[in-house]
Design an enzyme around this catalytic site. Structure first.
Site, PDB file in Angstrom:
ATOM      1  N   HIS A   1      77.315  30.714 -22.786  1.00  0.00           N
ATOM      2  CA  HIS A   1      78.136  31.321 -21.736  1.00  0.00           C
ATOM      3  C   HIS A   1      78.778  32.613 -22.231  1.00  0.00           C
ATOM      4  O   HIS A   1      78.918  33.572 -21.477  1.00  0.00           O
ATOM      5  CB  HIS A   1      79.237  30.340 -21.300  1.00  0.00           C
TER       6      HIS A   1
ATOM      7  N   ASP B   1      82.283  32.711 -14.504  1.00  0.00           N
ATOM      8  CA  ASP B   1      81.121  31.946 -14.932  1.00  0.00           C
ATOM      9  C   ASP B   1      80.843  30.837 -13.903  1.00  0.00           C
ATOM     10  O   ASP B   1      81.783  30.320 -13.297  1.00  0.00           O
ATOM     11  CB  ASP B   1      81.534  31.341 -16.289  1.00  0.00           C
TER      12      ASP B   1
END
Ligand code: BUP
Length: 455
Positions: A18, A115
């Site tokens: 991520h 995200d």
């Protein structure tokens, strides 16, 4: 208005898969004169994460780090054993604390990029602040379709059966997906990952744009289906901005051993930053590498989190093995700069767990992949490998049943000798570099994004 006043906050989630794309996006925007507030949680799960963020902020004067202090998580209310997924939840439950951070940014923010694992917790905050919300999708376009469509099918039978016709899920606009490819926690009604996935799938459609680390060779058809309203009507624009290019400041000490190996002779083996293999499978893999007769660079991981990986390399792979292969192989436990490794002319094949960043990095440098997906989103991501021509994925290889060294060795030798595959992979690399080069599709995607944020 002046480009210098464009101020964007980026909030990544936990885990290198991520963080890496968020850092590369931050760098691309910073290089376009945007000001970036990079919001990171304290502490991070892995050491690799905190190192990378430090490098980003010391490299770009216009990127500032903003610490986000999290509330402690009540573990009894979060059903997961995965430290990264638990960290997603910790961030999600602390999301209300973002408001003062975001509203006190100066100059005022034009957008927040977040995200997919955090989106449903963050959307109410940005809506209240009337702040544009973009999502940096960190997996494949197929996985994005699944996220968006999953809430619609979450309550249907997702288990795999012996009957062929019910073994697929149907997502409009894309070919049926085998249920056996679903991330396993999605099939468990009580898992934390599933709860988050459904909530995020419902809310991601409210963001102002979704950025995907992809380009035409990596599933153009799915991106077209998403943007054509086929998967679901009224989606935000899906903007391809990939493959992200590893950056100068990510470089650590180069693996000098590679410089002494012939062109295209080395198999690079790495299963990402959060995939732990059993000792038995590690030994079989070692046997396979030895049997292949090829040179290799192998990053070994026995624990999910780097802080906990304490065993000596020799203990893990076997001292006898290390002695036998010392002329041909290099086994490391520590982090290697994967971008640098894949860019090295000595590397001829990548044995990969099919993390999306890994796939896109191999595509960028035209390195063929032998895919060995484990869990999570890796099978759905891995589908692009055979489809694009970048490599293969042996569908019978799992991680529950041990795959024998002999089989691994045969496959590696076969792929290392496949000239057609090398040509195909090199062509994908050329297309990748064209996409991110001046005037390419991903280059234009980023330029358009900056324009859109400035409005
Ligand atoms: Br390990 C390792 N060096 O030694 P993925 C990883 N990486 O540069 P994920 C290194 O970490 P899951 C190492 O280049 C990539 O950018 C690698 O991301 C880098 O898989 C990133 O490939 C790893 O998306 O596993 O996140 O580790 O698929 O389980 O999320």
């Amino acid at each position: 208005s002046d480009t210098n006043t464009l101020h964007v906050a980026i909030l990544p989630s936990s885990g290198m898969g991520h963080l890496v794309p968020a850092v590369r996006l931050a760098a691309s925007l910073a290089a376009r004169n945007c000001r970036i507030t990079f919001i990171t949680t304290h502490p991070t799960v892995s050491l690799a994460e905190s190192r990378l963020v430090s490098r980003l902020v010391s490299f770009f004067p216009n990127v500032t780090r903003q610490e986000f202090h999290l509330l402690p998580l009540d573990r009894s209310t979060a059903n997961s054993n995965d430290p990264f997924c638990l960290q997603f939840e910790t961030i999600r439950r602390s999301a209300h604390l973002l408001s003062p951070i975001l509203s006190s940014c100066s100059p005022p923010l034009s957008a927040l990029v977040t995200d997919p694992s955090l989106v449903s917790a963050v959307i109410p905050i940005t809506e209240k602040l009337r702040l544009a919300n973009y999502n940096l999708f960190i997996a494949s376009p197929k996985m994005l379709s699944l996220l968006i469509y999953f809430p619609t099918i979450a309550n249907t039978d997702l288990s795999t059966t012996s009957s062929k016709t019910t073994d697929y899920i149907e997502i409009p606009g894309i070919p049926p997906l085998p249920k056996s490819w679903l991330p396993p926690p999605l099939v468990d009604p009580s898992s934390l990952f599933r709860t988050q996935f459904i909530a995020n799938g419902q809310e991601i459609v409210k963001s102002d744009g979704i950025l995907v680390n992809a380009f035409d060779s990596l599933d153009k058809a799915t991106v077209a289906a998403l943007n054509g309203g086929k998967v679901m009507g009224r989606l935000p624009p899906v903007i391809t901005v990939g493959p992200f290019v590893p950056l100068e400041f990510e470089k650590g000490s180069p693996v000098e051993w590679l410089d002494r190996q012939p062109v295209g002779s080395v198999v690079y083996v790495c299963f990402g930053n959060r995939t732990a293999a059993s000792r038995e499978q590690i030994r079989e893999l070692g046997d396979g590498l030895e049997r292949s007769g090829c040179r290799f660079l192998w990053v070994v991981k026995e624990k999910k989190v780097d802080r906990e990986d304490e065993e000596e390399v020799g203990e893990i792979v076997g001292h006898g093995f290390l002695e036998r292969v010392k002329e041909k192989g290099l086994v490391v436990k520590s982090w290697v700069e994967q971008g640098e490794v894949l860019a090295h002319p000595a590397v001829g094949l990548f044995l990969s767990h099919c993390g999306w960043n890994s796939i896109t990095e191999a595509a960028l440098y035209g390195v063929p992949i032998l895919g060995w997906p484990q869990g999570g989103d890796q099978k759905i991501n891995g589908e692009v490998i055979p489809k694009s021509g970048l490599g293969i994925w042996v569908e019978t290889w799992g991680w529950e049943e041990i795959v024998k060294g002999e089989e691994i060795g045969d496959k590696i030798r076969e792929m290392m000798g496949d000239e057609k595959l090398k040509v195909q992979a090199a062509r994908i690399g050329e297309e990748a570099r064209k996409s991110v080069g001046v005037g390419g599709s991903s280059y234009k995607g980023l330029e358009g994004l900056v324009e859109k944020m400035r409005k």
